[in-house]
Structure formats: structure tokens, C-alpha cells
Write an enzyme that holds these catalytic residues in place. Sequence first.
Site, mmCIF file in Angstrom:
data_model
loop_
_atom_site.group_PDB
_atom_site.id
_atom_site.type_symbol
_atom_site.label_atom_id
_atom_site.label_comp_id
_atom_site.label_asym_id
_atom_site.label_seq_id
_atom_site.Cartn_x
_atom_site.Cartn_y
_atom_site.Cartn_z
ATOM 1 N N HIS A 37 0.860 -1.188 0.000
ATOM 2 C CA HIS A 37 0.000 0.000 0.000
ATOM 3 C C HIS A 37 0.898 1.241 0.000
ATOM 4 O O HIS A 37 1.382 1.669 1.041
ATOM 5 C CB HIS A 37 -0.919 -0.014 1.216
ATOM 6 C CG HIS A 37 -2.087 0.914 1.097
ATOM 7 N ND1 HIS A 37 -1.976 2.206 0.682
ATOM 8 C CD2 HIS A 37 -3.405 0.711 1.329
ATOM 9 C CE1 HIS A 37 -3.168 2.778 0.678
ATOM 10 N NE2 HIS A 37 -4.056 1.878 1.072
ATOM 11 N N HIS A 40 -2.311 7.048 -0.170
ATOM 12 C CA HIS A 40 -3.178 7.592 0.876
ATOM 13 C C HIS A 40 -2.475 7.951 2.176
ATOM 14 O O HIS A 40 -3.047 7.840 3.247
ATOM 15 C CB HIS A 40 -4.337 6.629 1.143
ATOM 16 C CG HIS A 40 -5.066 6.265 -0.106
ATOM 17 N ND1 HIS A 40 -5.092 4.979 -0.581
ATOM 18 C CD2 HIS A 40 -5.731 7.012 -1.005
ATOM 19 C CE1 HIS A 40 -5.767 4.955 -1.717
ATOM 20 N NE2 HIS A 40 -6.160 6.182 -1.998
ATOM 21 N N TYR A 42 0.018 6.480 3.727
ATOM 22 C CA TYR A 42 0.697 5.430 4.480
ATOM 23 C C TYR A 42 2.209 5.546 4.252
ATOM 24 O O TYR A 42 2.675 6.317 3.418
ATOM 25 C CB TYR A 42 0.153 4.049 4.096
ATOM 26 C CG TYR A 42 -1.246 3.836 4.631
ATOM 27 C CD1 TYR A 42 -1.448 3.423 5.940
ATOM 28 C CD2 TYR A 42 -2.353 4.086 3.833
ATOM 29 C CE1 TYR A 42 -2.731 3.243 6.439
ATOM 30 C CE2 TYR A 42 -3.641 3.915 4.328
ATOM 31 C CZ TYR A 42 -3.819 3.494 5.630
ATOM 32 O OH TYR A 42 -5.089 3.323 6.129
#
Length: 159
Positions: A37, A40, A42
Site C-alpha cells: 500500500h 493515501h 501510508y
Amino acid sequence: MNPPRALTTQEIQQLVTRFVKTSQTLYEAGFDGVELHAAHGYLISQFLNPRTNERSDDQYGGSLENRARFLKEIVEGIQAVTPKEFSIGVKLNSCDFGRRRQQEQAEGSTVVEGDEDSEEGKDVVEENLEEAVQVAVMLEGLGVDFIEISGGSYESFAA
């Protein structure tokens, strides 16, 4: 709570090792692959994003090549400990590659309201889709099996 601080190079290498070891464990447990990921806000996204990666004194900040190094090292590490059949995917957000500028300096960009640090109380985010494309091309060159692209954020919704 401690204030945020930049990771040391040693801490970054330890994190790379943890991503790699976790992926190896997933393979050994019978999983078919992993998706990193990198969107966003992270951790991996924070390295890629020029608004959050303020490093300038090492190989993990500044140029896109340097900001993408953390992700590249993770992918290469996973590939070194898992077979080719183990899928590696990466989730990117096309809007995570913008730079903040004061409103009067960035014509045609997306306005971000509520930043008390700017004189006008507003900043703009100059979206840089080209950097997202460059990271996707880099990932393709590394042999990543798939890339999931999302768009928009709390600061800049995708149109």
C-alpha cells in the site's frame, strides 16, 4: 506523544527488512502474493510524496528516483526471497505526487483550504501525474505483477 521525526537510514533499512520478511512469511504460509500500500498517506506513500518527504541529505529524498528508492528496495527484497510465481502488487494514488504552493504561484492547480502557514490561509496542490506515471513505469521495469491506481485524497478529490 513524541513529535514526528525523519527516520534514520538504519531505521529505513530495518523497515525494508520487515516488509521483506513479512512477505516471505506470507509466501511460506501459502499466500499467492502481496500488495504494497503505497498510497493515501501510508508509510511508503510518505516517501514518494514530495509534500511529506522533506529529506534532502540522503538517498531517500529530493528527486523522484530517491523518493521511490524505499519502495524499490522493498520490491527487490521481496523478489529476492520469493519465487517469480509470488505476485507483487503496488497500490498508488495518482494525487499523492503533488507539491504545495501558495495560491498565487500555481495557476490552474487544485486549491487546498485551511493551511494556516500560508499568507492567504490557502495553499494549492500542483498535481503531478507525470511522477505517478514514472513510478508506474519503474514498477513495471522491476517486474511488479500489478499496479492499482486510485485518485483523490482528503485534500484533493478526484474529478
